[in-house]
Design an enzyme around this catalytic site. Structure first.
Site, PDB file in Angstrom:
ATOM      1  CG  ASP A  43      51.261 -30.871  11.003  1.00 33.02           C
ATOM      2  OD1 ASP A  43      51.532 -30.169   9.988  1.00 33.02           O
ATOM      3  OD2 ASP A  43      50.339 -31.693  11.012  1.00 33.02           O
TER       4      ASP A  43
ATOM      5  CG  ASN B 208      50.183 -33.089  15.587  1.00 29.28           C
ATOM      6  OD1 ASN B 208      50.568 -32.836  14.456  1.00 29.28           O
ATOM      7  ND2 ASN B 208      49.151 -33.865  15.819  1.00 29.28           N
TER       8      ASN B 208
ATOM      9  CG  HIS C  68      45.328 -35.003  16.722  1.00 30.22           C
ATOM     10  ND1 HIS C  68      44.761 -36.186  17.150  1.00 30.22           N
ATOM     11  CD2 HIS C  68      46.268 -35.343  15.807  1.00 30.22           C
ATOM     12  CE1 HIS C  68      45.345 -37.197  16.523  1.00 30.22           C
ATOM     13  NE2 HIS C  68      46.255 -36.714  15.692  1.00 30.22           N
TER      14      HIS C  68
ATOM     15  CG  HIS D 243      53.618 -35.147  11.110  1.00 30.54           C
ATOM     16  ND1 HIS D 243      53.746 -35.530  12.432  1.00 30.54           N
ATOM     17  CD2 HIS D 243      52.524 -34.361  11.063  1.00 30.54           C
ATOM     18  CE1 HIS D 243      52.772 -34.990  13.155  1.00 30.54           C
ATOM     19  NE2 HIS D 243      52.006 -34.289  12.332  1.00 30.54           N
TER      20      HIS D 243
HETATM   21 FE   LIG Z   1      46.885 -34.109  11.724  1.00 37.23          FE
END
Ligand SMILES: [Fe+2]
Length: 265
Positions: free
Chosen positions: A8, A40, A68, A180
Site C-alpha cells: 500500500d 492509500n 478506500h 501496512h
Molecule cells: Fe486498506
C-alpha cells in the site's frame, strides 16, 4: 519471469519514497511486471489520475485496490477508463465503477490480476472472497494468460493464511495487503503458489501505520474520530515482495524487500 509487488503506497511521502527506491530495485532485481496496491495513494484514500500518472511514469504497470479505493469521486473516472490497469475490489456487493479482475498484457506477458477484500474485521459490504475466487477461476478456465495473481486486501492473518492454502496450485501468487506491516511469512506452498500474509506499506515510518501518531493515540485515548493526517517528511519505508517463477509457472523464489529513505522538506 519476475513480479515485483509494492505494498500500500500511502500519501505523498509514500509516493516520494517509491520514486526514490523503485529505480534501484528495477536495476537490481529486473522485474518483468511491477504491481502496486493503490488503496492509500492520494492522501490515504484511493488514487486520483494525477498520482496514477506519476506512479505509472515511474514504472508501475498494474494497480490493485482496497477498502478506500472508491472513497474519492474522481476515482470513478479512472476505474472506468479502458486505457488503465487499475482495479477495484472484485467482491464488493453493489454497483460500483470499474472492474475487480482483468487480463492485462504487459511486455508480451499476460497476467490475470484479481483484487479481493477480506471479511474479517472489515466493514465493507462484500461477498465471500473464497467463493469469489472460485467463480473467477471458473470464468477464466479457458483463458489465455501466463499467470494468475491475487491481492487479498484483508485485516486478519488467519483469513489470508486460509485463503493461500485454498488457492495453492490454482493461482501463481497471493499477496496480502492492508495492515501496512510486513509479515515474515513469505513462502512457496507445496503446489507452487507464492504467498505472503502482508507485503507491508510504503509510507511514513514515524506514524501509526502511516497516519500521524498523535491523531491515532488521541483516538484510542478518547474514542474521538481522527483526521487522516499523513506525515510528509522524515523517514519513510518502502515494502515490497519479489517473486520469481520458473517455466512451468510455479514460484521458485519469494523475497521480502524493505528499504528506508529520508524524505526532506
Ligand atoms: Fe486498506
Amino acid at each position: 519471469m519476475k513480479i515485483l509487488f509494492f505494498g500500500d503506497i500511502d500519501g505523498k511521502i509514500g509516493r516520494t519514497a517509491v520514486a526514490k527506491v523503485l529505480p534501484g530495485w528495477q536495476k537490481k532485481y529486473q522485474p518483468d511486471i511491477i504491481i502496486a496496491n493503490a488503496d492509500n495513494v492520494t492522501h490515504g484514500r484511493g488514487m486520483n489520475r494525477k498520482h496514477f500518472d506519476y506512479l505509472s511514469d515511474l514504472g508501475v504497470d498494474i494497480f490493485t485496490a482496497g477498502d478506500h479505493t472508491l472513497e474519492r469521486k474522481e476515482a470513478e473516472e479512472l476505474l472506468n477508463s479502458t486505457d488503465v490497469k487499475v482495479l477495484r475490489p472484485y467482491n464488493l456487493v453493489g454497483d460500483y465503477a470499474g472492474r475487480g479482475e482483468a487480463i492485462f498484457s504487459i511486455r508480451k506477458k499476460k497476467l490475470l490480476m484479481i483484487s479481493l477484500l477480506g471479511r474479517v474485521f472489515m466493514d465493507e459490504p462484500t461477498s465471500n472472497p473464497f467463493q469469489a475466487i472460485d467463480s473467477i477461476l471458473e470464468k477464466y478456465q479457458a483463458g489465455d494468460y501466463d499467470l494468475v495473481v491475487v491481492d487479498l486486501h484483508a485485516e486478519a492473518t488467519s483469513e489470508k493464511h486460509a485463503f493461500a492454502w485454498y488457492v495453492d496450485g490454482r493461482v501463481n501468487a497471493i499477496f496480502g495487503t492492508h495492515t501496512h506491516v510486513q509479515t515474515a511469512d513469505e513462502r512457496i506452498l507445496p503446489k507452487g503458489t507464492a504467498a505472503i500474509s502482508d507485503v507491508g506499506f510504503c509510507g511514513a515510518s514515524d506514524s501509526v501505520i502511516g497516519v500521524d501518531k498523535k491523531e491515532i493515540i488521541n483516538h484510542f485515548l478518547t474514542g474521538k474520530n481522527f483526521v487522516m493526517k499523513i506525515p510528509e517528511y522524515g523517514e519513510a519505508q518502502v515494502n515490497g515482495v519479489l517473486v520469481e517463477f520458473n517455466k512451468n509457472k510455479k514460484a521458485k523464489k519469494i523475497k521480502r524487500l524493505q528499504e528506508k529513505v529520508i524524505i526532506k522538506k
